[in-house]
Scaffold this motif. Structure first.
Motif, PDB file in Angstrom:
ATOM      1  N   ASP A  57      46.119  35.886  40.371  1.00 22.90           N
ATOM      2  CA  ASP A  57      47.532  35.907  39.980  1.00 22.90           C
ATOM      3  C   ASP A  57      47.731  36.722  38.709  1.00 22.90           C
ATOM      4  N   THR A  58      48.932  37.258  38.586  1.00 23.56           N
ATOM      5  CA  THR A  58      49.273  38.034  37.405  1.00 23.56           C
ATOM      6  C   THR A  58      49.966  37.154  36.369  1.00 23.56           C
ATOM      7  N   ASN A  59      49.759  37.486  35.109  1.00 19.45           N
ATOM      8  CA  ASN A  59      50.409  36.753  34.023  1.00 19.45           C
ATOM      9  C   ASN A  59      51.655  37.456  33.494  1.00 19.45           C
ATOM     10  N   ASP A  60      51.673  38.773  33.608  1.00 21.69           N
ATOM     11  CA  ASP A  60      52.790  39.539  33.042  1.00 21.69           C
ATOM     12  C   ASP A  60      53.530  40.380  34.066  1.00 21.69           C
ATOM     13  N   TYR A  61      53.162  40.291  35.339  1.00 19.47           N
ATOM     14  CA  TYR A  61      53.769  41.059  36.433  1.00 19.47           C
ATOM     15  C   TYR A  61      53.584  42.562  36.270  1.00 19.47           C
ATOM     16  N   LEU A  62      52.765  42.980  35.319  1.00 23.39           N
ATOM     17  CA  LEU A  62      52.474  44.399  35.116  1.00 23.39           C
ATOM     18  C   LEU A  62      51.076  44.762  35.592  1.00 23.39           C
ATOM     19  N   THR A  63      50.133  43.852  35.421  1.00 30.98           N
ATOM     20  CA  THR A  63      48.752  44.078  35.829  1.00 30.98           C
ATOM     21  C   THR A  63      48.202  42.840  36.527  1.00 30.98           C
ATOM     22  N   ALA A  64      47.194  43.058  37.341  1.00 30.01           N
ATOM     23  CA  ALA A  64      46.485  41.959  38.003  1.00 30.01           C
ATOM     24  C   ALA A  64      45.007  42.355  38.093  1.00 30.01           C
ATOM     25  N   GLU A  65      44.210  41.447  38.603  1.00 28.94           N
ATOM     26  CA  GLU A  65      42.774  41.698  38.700  1.00 28.94           C
ATOM     27  C   GLU A  65      42.269  41.216  40.050  1.00 28.94           C
ATOM     28  N   ALA A  66      41.461  42.041  40.697  1.00 27.49           N
ATOM     29  CA  ALA A  66      40.837  41.683  41.959  1.00 27.49           C
ATOM     30  C   ALA A  66      39.348  41.461  41.727  1.00 27.49           C
ATOM     31  N   ALA A  67      38.777  40.505  42.445  1.00 24.42           N
ATOM     32  CA  ALA A  67      37.355  40.191  42.336  1.00 24.42           C
ATOM     33  C   ALA A  67      36.680  40.439  43.682  1.00 24.42           C
ATOM     34  N   MET A  68      35.569  41.181  43.656  1.00 22.51           N
ATOM     35  CA  MET A  68      34.828  41.496  44.885  1.00 22.51           C
ATOM     36  C   MET A  68      33.420  40.932  44.784  1.00 22.51           C
ATOM     37  N   THR A  69      32.985  40.272  45.856  1.00 19.23           N
ATOM     38  CA  THR A  69      31.642  39.709  45.941  1.00 19.23           C
ATOM     39  C   THR A  69      30.954  40.262  47.184  1.00 19.23           C
ATOM     40  N   ILE A  70      29.696  40.698  47.021  1.00 20.22           N
ATOM     41  CA  ILE A  70      28.923  41.262  48.124  1.00 20.22           C
ATOM     42  C   ILE A  70      27.768  40.323  48.444  1.00 20.22           C
ATOM     43  N   ASP A  71      27.653  39.943  49.714  1.00 19.77           N
ATOM     44  CA  ASP A  71      26.575  39.065  50.167  1.00 19.77           C
ATOM     45  C   ASP A  71      25.763  39.816  51.223  1.00 19.77           C
ATOM     46  N   SER A  72      24.535  40.219  50.865  1.00 22.03           N
ATOM     47  CA  SER A  72      23.695  40.964  51.786  1.00 22.03           C
ATOM     48  C   SER A  72      22.245  40.893  51.318  1.00 22.03           C
ATOM     49  N   TRP A  73      21.296  40.871  52.312  1.00 24.30           N
ATOM     50  CA  TRP A  73      19.884  40.885  51.982  1.00 24.30           C
ATOM     51  C   TRP A  73      19.410  42.280  51.599  1.00 24.30           C
ATOM     52  N   PHE A  74      20.210  43.282  51.950  1.00 19.50           N
ATOM     53  CA  PHE A  74      19.804  44.658  51.724  1.00 19.50           C
ATOM     54  C   PHE A  74      20.473  45.205  50.467  1.00 19.50           C
ATOM     55  N   PRO A  75      19.835  46.128  49.793  1.00 18.42           N
ATOM     56  CA  PRO A  75      20.505  46.814  48.671  1.00 18.42           C
ATOM     57  C   PRO A  75      21.628  47.700  49.193  1.00 18.42           C
ATOM     58  N   THR A  76      22.620  47.907  48.366  1.00 18.39           N
ATOM     59  CA  THR A  76      23.770  48.708  48.766  1.00 18.39           C
ATOM     60  C   THR A  76      23.521  50.183  48.472  1.00 18.39           C
ATOM     61  N   LYS A  77      24.011  50.996  49.366  1.00 15.73           N
ATOM     62  CA  LYS A  77      23.905  52.439  49.204  1.00 15.73           C
ATOM     63  C   LYS A  77      25.087  52.996  48.425  1.00 15.73           C
TER      64      LYS A  77
END
Length: 274
Positions: A57-77
């Motif tokens: 959620d945003t606090n000031d309606y000007l900016t927000a933040e997204a969070a990304m999580t990666i679940d994998s046994w392999f390293p990412t390319k």
């Protein structure tokens, strides 16, 4: 009656191999390793990363933040995040988590490619930021007082930002600003009163995210009646504190309308005041 059990040994002491033991050996040492090896190989070739993308959620309606999580046994390319084709910067957190700053509404796309070439793409629609200016609902003129109603449904109107400029360019403060909250869709409406300049009044209203709405109000005579003209001006986004230069003489009259005009869906309207 006596029963004799035939031993797998001959009288000479030689051993006879049991046929079922040969099948077990074939399964344990050939078939099972083949199945396990090919299963692991298939998993390694086709394994895709699991990507979770959450919007905070945003606090000031000007900016927000997204969070990304990666679940994998392999390293990412490779990892990429973009909004409507524009690449966004990421900040790596603990383990395989990332944070992405969001400064506008749009479609957020995250793509992760594993070392084996398999990829996953997730989308999130961002619409929590306020990029719409306040809306003028209606306007009336009575006894030289201009009464306006304006609304904003996200960051809400900033009462301290409301002002007007008259036909000479002087800044005019509102006579009163009253908040009205009894709307069916929970939209916050403000009722604003100004002393009307019959030669032209330019009204400016901002919401708390800095989006600004502008309207110009004029009057002219039609017989013994005063007609209120409402001309729509361009709405802008961003924090604007300086009043623009205006000139009431350059406005063009428009056709007549009812005693109270709706300004949200029309570019201009006239209000006849007896």
């Amino acid at each position: 009656m006596e029963y004799r059990h035939k031993s797998s040994y001959r009288s000479s002491g030689k051993y006879y191999q049991n046929p079922s033991g040969g099948l077990q050996s074939l399964f344990l040492f050939y078939i099972l390793p083949f199945v396990i090896f090919n299963g692991l190989l298939f998993y390694c070739i086709t394994s895709t990363p699991k990507v979770t993308l959450e919007l905070h959620d945003t606090n000031d309606y000007l900016t927000a933040e997204a969070a990304m999580t990666i679940d994998s046994w392999f390293p990412t390319k490779s990892i990429s995040v973009n909004m409507d084709g524009e690449e966004l910067e990421m900040t790596k957190g603990k383990r395989r988590t990332y944070t992405i700053p969001v400064t506008r509404n749009g479609v957020l796309e995250a793509k992760v490619v594993n070392l084996n070439g398999m990829s996953s793409t997730v989308f999130r629609h961002v619409n929590i930021l306020d990029d719409n200016p306040p809306a003028f609902e209606n306007a009336t003129l009575e006894d030289g007082t201009l009464t306006l109603r304006a609304s904003d449904s996200q960051s809400l109107i900033n009462p301290d930002s409301i002002y007007a400029t008259d036909s000479t360019g002087q800044i005019c403060s509102p006579l009163s600003v009253e908040r009205i909250e009894n709307t069916a869709d929970n939209t916050i409406i403000y009722e604003i009163l100004f002393e009307m300049d019959l030669h032209g009044l330019h009204v400016y209203i901002q919401d708390k995210a800095g989006n600004e709405a502008r309207r110009t109000f004029l009057t002219h005579k039609e017989g013994n009646l005063d007609v209120l003209e409402v001309n729509e001006e361009e709405n802008t986004s961003g924090n604007e504190t300086k009043p623009p230069e205006t000139s009431g003489a350059e406005e063009t009259p428009v056709s007549s309308a009812a005693a109270e005009s709706s300004l949200e869906n029309e570019n201009s309207a006239n209000i006849v005041i007896p």
